[in-house]
Structures are given as structure tokens and as C-alpha cells.
Design a protein around this motif. Structure first.
Motif, mmCIF file in Angstrom:
data_model
loop_
_atom_site.group_PDB
_atom_site.id
_atom_site.type_symbol
_atom_site.label_atom_id
_atom_site.label_comp_id
_atom_site.label_asym_id
_atom_site.label_seq_id
_atom_site.Cartn_x
_atom_site.Cartn_y
_atom_site.Cartn_z
ATOM 1 N N THR A 153 0.838 -1.186 0.000
ATOM 2 C CA THR A 153 0.000 0.000 0.000
ATOM 3 C C THR A 153 0.876 1.241 0.000
ATOM 4 O O THR A 153 1.743 1.406 0.868
ATOM 5 N N PRO A 154 0.717 2.120 -0.962
ATOM 6 C CA PRO A 154 1.600 3.289 -1.035
ATOM 7 C C PRO A 154 1.303 4.275 0.076
ATOM 8 O O PRO A 154 0.207 4.333 0.612
ATOM 9 N N ARG A 155 2.320 5.043 0.416
ATOM 10 C CA ARG A 155 2.146 6.074 1.430
ATOM 11 C C ARG A 155 1.463 7.287 0.829
ATOM 12 O O ARG A 155 1.387 7.451 -0.386
ATOM 13 N N GLY A 156 0.998 8.136 1.727
ATOM 14 C CA GLY A 156 0.269 9.305 1.285
ATOM 15 C C GLY A 156 1.159 10.315 0.598
ATOM 16 O O GLY A 156 2.377 10.215 0.596
ATOM 17 N N GLY A 188 -8.520 1.446 0.879
ATOM 18 C CA GLY A 188 -7.875 1.814 2.132
ATOM 19 C C GLY A 188 -7.230 3.178 2.035
ATOM 20 O O GLY A 188 -7.911 4.207 1.991
ATOM 21 N N ASP A 189 -5.896 3.209 2.000
ATOM 22 C CA ASP A 189 -5.167 4.485 1.953
ATOM 23 C C ASP A 189 -5.112 5.083 0.557
ATOM 24 O O ASP A 189 -4.613 6.201 0.399
ATOM 25 N N THR A 190 -5.560 4.368 -0.457
ATOM 26 C CA THR A 190 -5.528 4.867 -1.822
ATOM 27 C C THR A 190 -6.923 4.786 -2.428
ATOM 28 O O THR A 190 -7.830 4.164 -1.875
ATOM 29 N N ALA A 205 -5.882 8.441 -0.868
ATOM 30 C CA ALA A 205 -7.256 8.735 -0.464
ATOM 31 C C ALA A 205 -7.357 10.063 0.267
ATOM 32 O O ALA A 205 -8.333 10.804 0.099
ATOM 33 N N ASP A 206 -6.338 10.401 1.082
ATOM 34 C CA ASP A 206 -6.375 11.672 1.810
ATOM 35 C C ASP A 206 -6.308 12.851 0.842
ATOM 36 O O ASP A 206 -6.990 13.864 1.033
#
Length: 289
Positions: A153-156, A188-190, A205-206
Motif C-alpha cells: 500500500t503506497p504512502r500518502g 484503504g489508503d488509496t 485517499a487523503d
């Protein structure tokens, strides 16, 4: 064909010889049923090509074509032609040519979801061929993204967290065909936004949530110098995804909201002035006239 319950999975019996015995809808009595597989074809004037399924023995069911795969769009069409009877209408008896009566057509659009032992699973109905194709793409993309290895999962990005954009950190897997409709998928985060003009847009996603807090006209003005073709007709979610990719000054949605400061007391309102009585001129020395 309208269905108030919306698209869902339909399980039809499949004979071992490859004969589909059931239809996903009830054709009207006296109708001829046609089934075909559809796919995008640039050489076709309509942009689509098809392969019709052959009727089975004794006119029961339809035979699956030699080439069929998961995600293929399958269209069913039931055509009912009205019967004129033995007595012609007065206009026909008088020799006036009449157009043939209009046929009643019922369509069912879906895509091949799965092949099980003794069953074919279809997903539908969808309102049109493009809608069924877009739904099939979305299901294929979800299947591809669900197979991503764990821990990748990539970071923001620029929305307040450290790291680089996911497209620079790893290669995203996506369907080969460009998207046929606008959609949004969260991982999730993306998140992934699909757009027919801009393709598959993978963003943190943020960042997407932060861009969605800004007005569309502001995003258009900020993106026009960076991306050719931005004209303000883009869907808001597409503009937000492009902003998450190209704008570094998005707000940090995780920053705590500062507490409200002390309220400044308002100055008291001035009291209404009382009119002063006229100055006295003293007694009348002359007396009454």
C-alpha cells in the motif's frame, strides 16, 4: 428491460455440452430470443462488434460460442411481432400501402461474471450496452486490485503526510481497456478514479478527500496551466483526482482544527442623547402688551 431490484447475479443452468438452458429474464410469449456477445471494435461504425449465439437442438437454449471469457458483455433480445390475422384492415383492402407493424423488443444487458459447475453466472440487468461494459470493467478492476500483494500500500502524498505518489513507488495494475465510465473505488489508503478521457487515476485517499473540499471552479483554474484539455466540464471527482496528482498545496485533512479564540467584547452602545431644554431669557420686564 427495467428491474426495480437493480443489477444482481443470475444463475442459469449450463449443460455439459455448453448449452445455456435458462434465460436471465422471462421473454414474452411468441417472441424470438437472440443472444450475442459484444466487445469494443474500433473498425465498426458503432464502435462495437458482436458474435451471435446459435440456438440449441430442438430450439432449446443457446450454445455458448467457442470464444467466451469472464467480463464479456452478453445481450439478450426478445422480439415479438404482432399478428395481423386473416382479415386485412380497411386500409389494406383499399390498396393503400401500410408500413409493417412495429415489433415489441425486450432487451437484457449483463456480463459474464463466473462459470461454475453446471451453471453460468451473469450480472445484470444493466440499462444499456455501455453500462454493462462499464460494470464489467469495474468488476475486473476490483478483481485485479484485490490480487495486489500485501504490504504494498503506497504512502500518502502532499495532503500532510510524508512519502511519494503511489505511481512513483510501484507500478499499478489496471485493465488494459480505457475506462468506459466515471467511477470511484477506495483501497484503504488509496483510491482509483476512472474517467474515459483521463484513464485510471490512482491517488492517495487523503489527497482525494482534501481536493473534494475545494470548489470545482478553483480546481479548474489551478489545473488548466498544468493539464491540457481541462475545460470545466469534467466531473468533480475527476477534477479532485487530477488535483491530487498535480497540486502540492492541498489542505491537510488530518490537521487538528484550531480552538476558537477568545471573543472580543463589543463596545457598549452609546446612550441616547437627551435633548437640552432651551436657555431661559429671564423675566419679561415689559409685561403684557
Amino acid at each position: 428491460m427495467t428491474d426495480l431490484a437493480g443489477p444482481r447475479l443470475k444463475v442459469a443452468r449450463l449443460h455439459p455440452s455448453g448449452l445455456l438452458l435458462d434465460f436471465p429474464f422471462a421473454p414474452p410469449p411468441g417472441s424470438a430470443v437472440y443472444v450475442a456477445t459484444f466487445w469494443p471494435e474500433p473498425a465498426a461504425p458503432s464502435g462495437w462488434s458482436f458474435a451471435q449465439w446459435q440456438r440449441g437442438p430442438h430450439h432449446r437454449g443457446v450454445q455458448l460460442p467457442q470464444i467466451a471469457d469472464l467480463g464479456d458483455v452478453v445481450g439478450f433480445r426478445a422480439v415479438t411481432r404482432p399478428q395481423l390475422g386473416n382479415v386485412p384492415p380497411p386500409a389494406v383492402r383499399s390498396g393503400v400501402p401500410q408500413p409493417p407493424p412495429a415489433a415489441n423488443v425486450v432487451e437484457w444487458w449483463g456480463y459474464l461474471h463466473a462459470v461454475e459447475r453446471g451453471a453460468l453466472v451473469l450480472h445484470g440487468p444493466h440499462p444499456s450496452l455501455p453500462a454493462a461494459y462499464a460494470a464489467a470493467q469495474h468488476a475486473l478492476a476490483a478483481q485485479v486490485w484485490a490480487g495486489e500483494p500485501a504490504g504494498t500500500t503506497p504512502r500518502g502524498g502532499p495532503a500532510g503526510s510524508l512519502g511519494v505518489h503511489p505511481s512513483r513507488e510501484r507500478a499499478w495494475r489496471e485493465p488494459a481497456q480505457p475506462p468506459a465510465a466515471v467511477s470511484l473505488t477506495w483501497h484503504g489508503d488509496t483510491a482509483t478514479v476512472s474517467d474515459p478521457r483521463f484513464g485510471w487515476l490512482h491517488v492517495p485517499a487523503d489527497d482525494l478527500a482534501a481536493a473534494l473540499t475545494r470548489r470545482s471552479d478553483e480546481l479548474v483554474r489551478a489545473l488548466q496551466p498544468l493539464i491540457r484539455g481541462i475545460d470545466g466540464t469534467e466531473p468533480p471527482v475527476t477534477l479532485a483526482a487530477l488535483a491530487a496528482l498535480h497540486l502540492p498545496d492541498l489542505p491537510n485533512i488530518h490537521a487538528p482544527t484550531p480552538p476558537p479564540g477568545p471573543s472580543t467584547p463589543e463596545p457598549p452602545a452609546p446612550e441616547p442623547s437627551t435633548p437640552e431644554p432651551p436657555a431661559s431669557t429671564g423675566p419679561d420686564l415689559d409685561g403684557p402688551s
